[in-house]
Scaffold this active site. Sequence first.
Site, mmCIF file in Angstrom:
data_model
loop_
_atom_site.group_PDB
_atom_site.id
_atom_site.type_symbol
_atom_site.label_atom_id
_atom_site.label_comp_id
_atom_site.label_asym_id
_atom_site.label_seq_id
_atom_site.Cartn_x
_atom_site.Cartn_y
_atom_site.Cartn_z
ATOM 1 N N SER A 12 15.593 67.555 -52.479
ATOM 2 C CA SER A 12 14.732 67.117 -51.374
ATOM 3 C C SER A 12 14.631 68.126 -50.235
ATOM 4 C CB SER A 12 15.237 65.780 -50.815
ATOM 5 O OG SER A 12 16.578 65.902 -50.355
ATOM 6 N N ASP A 235 24.675 74.116 -58.062
ATOM 7 C CA ASP A 235 25.202 73.649 -56.780
ATOM 8 C C ASP A 235 26.528 72.914 -56.922
ATOM 9 O OD1 ASP A 235 24.067 71.384 -57.950
ATOM 10 O OD2 ASP A 235 22.546 71.102 -56.400
#
Length: 488
Positions: A12, A235
């Site tokens: 996002s 990540d």
Amino acid sequence: MKSYIAVDIGASSGRLMLGQVQQGKLTLQEVHRFSNGFAMADGHDRWDVDHLVHEIFLGLEKVKKMGINAVKLGIDTWAVDYVLVGNDGQKLEDPISYRDKRTHNAIEELTSDLPREYIYEKTGIQFQDFNTLYQLYKENRQLLSQADKIMMMPDYLGYVLTGNAVTEITNASTTQMLNLRVGLFDKDLLGKVNVSQDQFPRLVEAGTILGNVSHKWHEKYDLPEVEVITVATHDTASAVVGTPGQGDRWAFLSSGTWSLLGTELNVPENGLQAFHENYTNEWGAYGTYRFLKNIMGLWIAQCVRHELNDKYSFGELAKLATEVKPFAQFIDINDDRFTNPDNMIKELQDYCRENGQQVPETPGELFQAIYSNLSLFYANELSKLDEILGYHIDTLNIVGGGSNVGLMNQLTSTLAQVDVIAGPSEATAVGNIMVQMVAATEVNNLDAGRQLIADSFDLKRYHPEASQYGEVLSQYQAFLSKQIKEMV
């Protein structure tokens, strides 16, 4: 004083974080933040990858305006998604998001003549229909044949910046196509999806120097000198590097859009029990393996907050949740129906109605339902992890955005009977920078880096409380077992 930039891009949003060591402590400063998201184009949910490149350079311009003329930079993003690059070195199209519906039933189709046990023994990776293996299985065959190179998202961004192409192992392992024993892409699995080893750039370890940002970008943007280091580009891999775990019996919970719960191993665990529990052995930095379970995570909370018209902050919603009694309903938050529904609130409410449970209506009830069921799911998975490993995990390190949710952290500690250490919330950026610092020889190794992290950030601690919840965990486990039997 050396300066490090972590480019950390999630589903996002993305940001550029500046890391420096000042007075013996690692400091972090957000330099630039930008939006990200997929949108429907040409019949699929796609990422605007050119937008991401542009925002990286805008952030670097801000770095130079701060008076910093030279930096090292690492890029991490989410896993499994890829960019197809043609013979001219340009992307063939914008990459399709892992949340696109094209891979629905792909696992069943691919494994109809290639047993799951066979794939798991080779790769040690859990079965999820958005894994790269199944995305490539569903990829347009003509387009795939035109691809000179297949690049994972962070590798592609590094390629655009420097002109140099690699495949970093922590992200590559999430494809479910790397062979644990050989350490390369598995020929049988590549053949199954009609791609070749040559279509992937060479495999490299986290900490590899990629090169400097190409001169052409300096002509377009006012940039500092930038040396790009290929960090732990997944990540979660960066978040685990950024976790200040100590000893041998700690687990991590990277709590963000996804929740990744597991432990760090030196040898993969791909036995039958791990297979049946759908645990994964993703490759980590410095010869480690992230033995973990993928859990839906705060994606559900993010969707609900947005559907409440972003009227409340997450802090306000957590406060409202504390005013509601927990465990009023049981929800399998890993149910596929919560992956990308048209309306998350309605999906949660329908789920509760279908199971004859109390339906959450108010913002506080919705968020208590989310946080308490996430805690239950975490506690359940920790018990499974204990069983697989043969010993009890005594400390859970929670990093990422979820480390700030005190309600959820305390419930997890009490339900699982483990000590919880929460923080740093920016573990992904911290881990990204730590790999750069090791590559730059400012930090000796991973252990020294984790000690620096522990000394640099305010960590919150939670201890198991005398349980007032009775047999709620065992009741939840019985509920999940019943759900599984009904599906079968």
